[in-house]
Design an enzyme around this catalytic site. Structure first.
Site, mmCIF file in Angstrom:
data_model
loop_
_atom_site.group_PDB
_atom_site.id
_atom_site.type_symbol
_atom_site.label_atom_id
_atom_site.label_comp_id
_atom_site.label_asym_id
_atom_site.label_seq_id
_atom_site.Cartn_x
_atom_site.Cartn_y
_atom_site.Cartn_z
ATOM 1 N N SER A 1 3.941 -1.635 6.591
ATOM 2 C CA SER A 1 4.646 -0.562 5.893
ATOM 3 C C SER A 1 5.937 -0.114 6.541
ATOM 4 C CB SER A 1 3.724 0.648 5.734
ATOM 5 O OG SER A 1 3.328 1.152 7.001
ATOM 6 N N HIS B 1 0.352 -2.211 0.564
ATOM 7 C CA HIS B 1 1.752 -2.399 0.199
ATOM 8 C C HIS B 1 2.010 -3.767 -0.431
ATOM 9 C CE1 HIS B 1 3.443 1.264 2.076
ATOM 10 N NE2 HIS B 1 2.385 1.148 2.866
ATOM 11 N N LYS C 1 0.684 3.487 -4.284
ATOM 12 C CA LYS C 1 1.899 2.681 -4.209
ATOM 13 C C LYS C 1 2.200 2.102 -5.596
ATOM 14 C CE LYS C 1 1.793 3.466 0.242
ATOM 15 N NZ LYS C 1 1.029 4.687 0.361
#
Length: 404
Positions: free
Chosen positions: A185, A213, A244
């Site tokens: 990240s 992610h 996300k």
């Protein structure tokens, strides 16, 4: 000695940041008009630090599903599923996730942080071995403390070091759980998962991949790095988040392991935390379907990420090793990192300021997260602003700005 005396050094460092300009930890949005546009202190601002990868926070069907759920089911569950029961939508979301990943089991948590905390601390404990990539997320490290397994760190993205550390364990008793992330990240680099899976096959143990992610970002269908690397059969557990690519909040774990459902009665962070409210579950189900039905969102996201990454690199900024939706630029020192962040915010560009010790190599960086909803014009405007402020601060050469 006072309770907070041990934190005085951090207090002083924080004050120095505040004295240098705007406080990055107190940015307040006066309005958010879209996944990419907001208002900060009265200024129209391009949102480039929100992790809104597919831009689904304003998806009209997801909003409608959320509104309908809150009208029909109320604002919250007021307790955990183990105590207050499950709503039908909780079960539906888990079924949809299991189907999407092609796994037999899925378990939903209230946050992604809680998913790591619960899964890792339950799978391994005292007498077991938790083998972590050194750059693992804070939630993974906190889970290691809760579970009390022996923690072994291997060098970031280094399969050979992983193999060496597993070899040192020899025939020591206890289970072995290897934990890596799909996309890391902070600087957006990708794990060498094919090689790590090969080490796991050779040395034994279990493999968990945090796809927080990389879900919706990588893979032919958006299942993440395990899909993209062709090693899904080698991955025993996938953990991820809804905050996300799916534009909501929550976490999950999917697996084919037999007896996985015993987690529901032994995983304390799951058992003793209130479950997701109906509105969030409804929007998440809709966003998951949208992600599956519209692969062009992923294509657009990766186009935008490459445009920003290539543009910053061409300007002379020090970027990460690969183009991904997390685009980080390393700053030469903290003073210019703070000045650059402040300058960008004043010019209408919001992104994240990351300072040591939170950064992987103890250098300050500016972290951007790209969205499929960004336009080429917005990214080009961001690049122009980066060039002007970077040159003024001596982070890049003015000549490179002119060539851009």
């Amino acid at each position: 000695m006072g309770l907070f005396d041990k934190h005085l050094a951090y207090r002083d460092a924080y004050k120095a940041i505040q004295d240098a300009g705007a406080d990055p930890f107190k940015v307040r949005f006066d309005a958010v008009h879209s996944p990419t546009e907001g208002v900060v202190e009265g200024r129209p601002t391009i949102l480039l630090g929100t992790n809104n990868y597919l831009g689904l926070t304003f998806d009209q069907e997801a909003i409608a599903a959320s509104v309908k759920a809150v009208q029909e089911r109320g604002t919250g569950t007021t307790g955990s599923r183990i105590a207050n029961g499950s709503f039908e939508a909780h079960v539906e979301l888990e079924q949809e996730l299991a189907k999407f990943y092609g796994r037999k089991h899925a378990m939903v948590f209230t946050t992604g942080y809680q998913a790591n905390l619960g899964v890792l601390s339950t799978l391994v404990g005292r007498g077991d071995h938790l083998i972590l990539d050194a750059d693992s997320h804070a939630s993974i490290y906190d889970a290691s403390r809760l579970g009390q397994a022996e923690v072994i760190r291997f060098r970031h993205n280094d399969p050979e070091d992983l193999a060496k550390r597993l070899r040192r364990l020899g025939d020591a008793p206890g289970e072995r759980l290897i934990v890596v992330e799909g996309v890391y990240s902070m600087i957006g680099d990708v794990a060498p998962l094919k090689e790590i899976a090969a080490v796991k096959r050779e040395m034994g143990g279990y493999l968990l991949v945090d796809e927080a992610h990389s879900m919706g970002v990588l893979g032919a269908t958006g299942r993440g790095l395990a899909e993209a690397a062709g090693v899904e059969d080698d991955v025993d557990f996938i953990v991820g988040t809804f905050s996300k690519s799916l534009g909501a909040i929550g976490g999950f774990c999917v697996s084919n392991m037999d007896d996985f459902d015993v987690m529901r009665v032994v995983c304390r962070p799951y058992m003793f935390t209130a479950s997701l409210p109906p509105a969030v579950v409804a929007s998440t189900i809709t966003a998951l379907r949208r992600m599956i039905e519209q692969p062009e969102l992923r294509d657009r996201l990766n186009h935008n990420a490459k445009r920003l990454y290539d543009g910053l690199t061409a300007l002379g900024f020090h970027t990460g090793p690969t183009a991904s939706p997390v685009v980080a630029t390393t700053m030469p020192d903290q003073e210019r990192a703070i000045a650059m962040w402040n300058g960008l915010l004043q010019a209408g560009v919001y992104l994240n300021l990351a300072l040591p010790p939170a950064t992987p190599d103890s250098r300050p960086l500016l972290r951007a997260s790209v969205s499929a909803a960004h336009t080429d014009e917005q990214i080009d405007a961001v690049l122009k602003t980066f060039a002007e402020i970077g040159a003024a601060l001596g982070v890049i050469e003015p000549l490179k700005r002119a060539r851009a």
